[in-house]
Design a protein around this motif. Structure first.
Motif, PDB file in Angstrom:
ATOM      1  N   GLN A 190      89.132  52.456 -28.112  1.00 32.09           N
ATOM      2  CA  GLN A 190      89.187  53.349 -29.010  1.00 32.09           C
ATOM      3  C   GLN A 190      89.480  54.687 -28.769  1.00 32.09           C
ATOM      4  N   GLN A 191      90.490  55.062 -29.601  1.00 31.92           N
ATOM      5  CA  GLN A 191      90.841  56.597 -29.407  1.00 31.92           C
ATOM      6  C   GLN A 191      89.828  57.573 -29.753  1.00 31.92           C
ATOM      7  N   MET A 209      94.027  62.918 -40.233  1.00 35.53           N
ATOM      8  CA  MET A 209      93.512  64.246 -40.300  1.00 35.53           C
ATOM      9  C   MET A 209      92.947  64.681 -39.055  1.00 35.53           C
ATOM     10  N   PHE A 210      92.105  63.656 -38.440  1.00 37.64           N
ATOM     11  CA  PHE A 210      91.552  64.140 -37.203  1.00 37.64           C
ATOM     12  C   PHE A 210      92.430  63.982 -36.099  1.00 37.64           C
ATOM     13  N   ARG A 211      93.342  63.038 -36.083  1.00 43.26           N
ATOM     14  CA  ARG A 211      94.587  62.964 -35.094  1.00 43.26           C
ATOM     15  C   ARG A 211      95.419  64.244 -35.333  1.00 43.26           C
ATOM     16  N   GLN A 212      95.777  64.657 -36.184  1.00 39.53           N
ATOM     17  CA  GLN A 212      96.612  66.029 -36.414  1.00 39.53           C
ATOM     18  C   GLN A 212      96.030  67.208 -35.774  1.00 39.53           C
ATOM     19  N   ALA A 213      94.550  67.539 -36.390  1.00 38.10           N
ATOM     20  CA  ALA A 213      94.022  68.522 -35.766  1.00 38.10           C
ATOM     21  C   ALA A 213      93.361  68.612 -34.350  1.00 38.10           C
ATOM     22  N   GLY A 214      92.752  67.302 -34.228  1.00 34.56           N
ATOM     23  CA  GLY A 214      92.027  67.025 -32.846  1.00 34.56           C
ATOM     24  C   GLY A 214      93.060  66.949 -31.707  1.00 34.56           C
ATOM     25  N   THR A 267      94.600  62.939 -22.656  1.00 35.17           N
ATOM     26  CA  THR A 267      95.614  63.798 -22.291  1.00 35.17           C
ATOM     27  C   THR A 267      94.837  64.973 -21.775  1.00 35.17           C
ATOM     28  N   PRO A 268      95.407  65.470 -20.801  1.00 40.50           N
ATOM     29  CA  PRO A 268      95.105  66.743 -20.176  1.00 40.50           C
ATOM     30  C   PRO A 268      94.501  67.645 -21.312  1.00 40.50           C
ATOM     31  N   ARG A 269      93.630  68.551 -21.031  1.00 40.00           N
ATOM     32  CA  ARG A 269      93.256  69.615 -21.949  1.00 40.00           C
ATOM     33  C   ARG A 269      93.951  70.982 -21.675  1.00 40.00           C
ATOM     34  N   PRO A 270      94.656  71.254 -22.446  1.00 36.55           N
ATOM     35  CA  PRO A 270      95.445  72.660 -22.287  1.00 36.55           C
ATOM     36  C   PRO A 270      94.219  74.008 -22.517  1.00 36.55           C
ATOM     37  N   PRO A 271      94.395  74.708 -21.290  1.00 35.04           N
ATOM     38  CA  PRO A 271      93.585  75.769 -21.251  1.00 35.04           C
ATOM     39  C   PRO A 271      93.264  76.498 -22.576  1.00 35.04           C
ATOM     40  N   GLY A 272      92.021  76.974 -22.917  1.00 34.19           N
ATOM     41  CA  GLY A 272      91.617  77.560 -24.178  1.00 34.19           C
ATOM     42  C   GLY A 272      91.885  76.554 -25.328  1.00 34.19           C
TER      43      GLY A 272
END
Length: 155
Positions: A12-13, A116-121, A126-131
């Motif tokens: 599950q994503q 919507m959740f995929r577009q904004a979330g 994947t690695p979390r970009p800083p900030g």
């Protein structure tokens, strides 16, 4: 025609969502032939989406664990563990988590709102970009693209 579909937890994503919470896509419209979306929120106290309404789908929320305040139109209600609410399309609503954490199950029909959740979330695989944060602009654009109407700030 839909076919049976099994979505094991490890497949599950999981998306980073508002206030650092997680929205897990349990079943999406591709898996259900467009019939429904099933998702699960794991969020912390204070998490609250903007006051909004859905123009394309009806929504069911079940609070598996925790407590929350729920607003439907002008009415305020308390939602406690095990509580469930049906939210027809075009009815403004929102919630605010009042417990330390909350576990919410969402079912929307027809499917598609997962976009919507995929577009904004952010996909947690994947690695979390800083900030990283979901900006109001990103949330508004994703909401608009998927038939959600923001009618006010979080409550």
């Amino acid at each position: 025609m839909s076919i049976p579909y099994l979505a094991q937890a490890d497949r599950q994503q999981k998306l980073e969502w508002l206030d650092g919470g997680t929205f897990s896509v349990l079943l999406d419209s591709a898996a259900t032939g467009g019939q429904l979306t099933v998702g699960r929120f794991d969020v912390s106290e204070g998490e609250a989406p903007p006051f909004h309404m859905h123009t394309r789908e009806d929504e069911v929320f079940m609070l598996i664990g925790g407590t929350a305040l729920l607003w439907v139109g002008d009415e305020e209600m308390e939602l406690s563990e095990g509580g469930i609410v049906y939210l027809p399309r075009n009815v403004p609503h929102g919630y605010r988590v009042t417990s330390a954490t909350a576990d919410l199950l969402m079912i929307a029909t027809p499917g598609g709102i997962e976009g919507m959740f995929r577009q904004a979330g952010r996909d947690r695989a994947t690695p979390r970009p800083p900030g990283f944060e979901i900006s109001r602009e990103a949330l508004a654009a994703a909401a608009d693209a998927y038939g959600q109407v923001v009618v006010g700030p979080p409550r």
